[in-house]
Design an enzyme around this catalytic site. Structure first.
Site, short mmCIF file in Angstrom:
data_model
loop_
_atom_site.label_atom_id
_atom_site.label_comp_id
_atom_site.label_asym_id
_atom_site.label_seq_id
_atom_site.Cartn_x
_atom_site.Cartn_y
_atom_site.Cartn_z
N ASP A 1 1.43 -7.11 6.17
CA ASP A 1 2.77 -7.13 6.83
C ASP A 1 3.24 -5.74 6.74
O ASP A 1 3.59 -5.08 5.82
CB ASP A 1 3.82 -8.16 5.92
N VAL B 1 0.96 5.75 -1.09
CA VAL B 1 0.47 6.96 -1.46
C VAL B 1 1.62 7.89 -2.01
O VAL B 1 2.58 8.00 -1.30
CB VAL B 1 -0.45 7.48 -0.50
N LEU C 1 0.91 -1.09 -0.22
CA LEU C 1 -0.16 -0.21 0.13
C LEU C 1 0.92 1.39 -0.01
O LEU C 1 1.80 1.43 1.03
CB LEU C 1 -0.87 -0.07 1.03
N GLY D 1 -1.39 12.56 3.39
CA GLY D 1 -2.26 13.24 4.34
C GLY D 1 -3.57 13.73 4.08
O GLY D 1 -4.03 14.57 4.70
N TYR E 1 -1.80 0.98 10.61
CA TYR E 1 -2.86 0.07 10.53
C TYR E 1 -3.70 0.00 11.76
O TYR E 1 -4.75 -0.44 11.91
CB TYR E 1 -1.99 -1.26 10.24
N GLY F 1 -6.15 11.73 3.38
CA GLY F 1 -7.20 10.38 3.47
C GLY F 1 -7.13 9.46 2.52
O GLY F 1 -7.83 8.53 2.55
#
Ligand SMILES: CC(C)(COP(=O)(O)OP(=O)(O)OC[C@H]1O[C@@H](n2cnc3c(N)ncnc32)[C@H](O)[C@@H]1OP(=O)(O)O)[C@@H](O)C(=O)NCCC(=O)NCCS
Length: 173
Positions: free
Chosen positions: A130, A96, A94, A102, A140, A104
């Protein structure tokens, strides 16, 4: 920030992955150099968030997985059938892009992964991840994930709790 700013979709060969930069070298290299092979070999599915319909702002991967029943916290494990493994979906990666952090989007990608995993006709008990470092563990945990007692960098979220998962942002469509 306007609503419906990001479009979530499957990664397509026409998407330009070259400019993606999350600040994590391994996650960026994987996305630029390996992800399409993994998708072709069916060892991962990849989904992206597109800004302005084309620029890749974030991505994540999903694949089938399993957790060992014995690895789960005892209070959770004792409520599950006594099979050695518990079916799961793994969010392998994952990330961004730094330009979009920041806002969302990480939370929205996570919500999208949870929704896809729980919508599948193939049953899975949990989404598992992981985490690559302490910051990822904190991210998480912030979203309700539970760490395995003996492997604190492996976390899971039972999909039955999805109805209570609070989508952090609804700026996606
Ligand atoms: C981790 C990452 C995906 C977060 O994406 P993001 O879009 O910046 O995060 P969001 O804006 O969606 O944050 C959503 C929520 O998580 C919280 N959050 C973000 N990073 C956090 C962290 N490290 N620890 C605790 N909470 C965190 C935010 O405060 C926000 O909380 P709120 O919903 O209560 O307001 C992003 O920083 C990233 O790509 N990091 C590098 C790669 C990485 O670490 N991937 C993790 C998988 S190994």
């Amino acid at each position: 920030m306007s609503n419906a700013q990001f479009l979530l979709a499957s990664l397509e060969p026409t998407h330009d992955r070259t400019a993606f930069s999350s600040g994590s070298g391994p996650l960026d290299r994987y996305f630029r150099e390996r992800v399409t092979q993994d998708v072709r070999r069916r060892v991962a599915a990849c989904f992206v968030a597109l800004a302005d319909g084309q620029r890749i702002a974030g991505y994540y991967t999903l694949a089938s997985a399993s957790l060992l029943l014995a690895d789960l916290p005892a209070d959770i494990g004792k409520k599950l059938p006594r099979y050695p493994t518990v079916p799961a979906v793994r969010m392998g990666r994952l990330a961004v892009d730094q330009t979009f952090k920041g806002l969302g989007l990480g939370g929205a990608l996570l919500a999208d992964a949870l929704e896809r995993a729980s919508r599948s006709e193939i049953a899975a008990y949990a989404l598992t991840v992981d985490a690559k470092d302490e910051a990822a563990v904190a991210f998480y945990r912030h979203h309700g994930f539970i760490a395995l007692p003996d492997s604190p960098f492996t976390l899971f979220l039972p999909l039955a709790t999805l109805s209570t998962f609070r989508k952090t942002d609804d700026n996606t469509r």
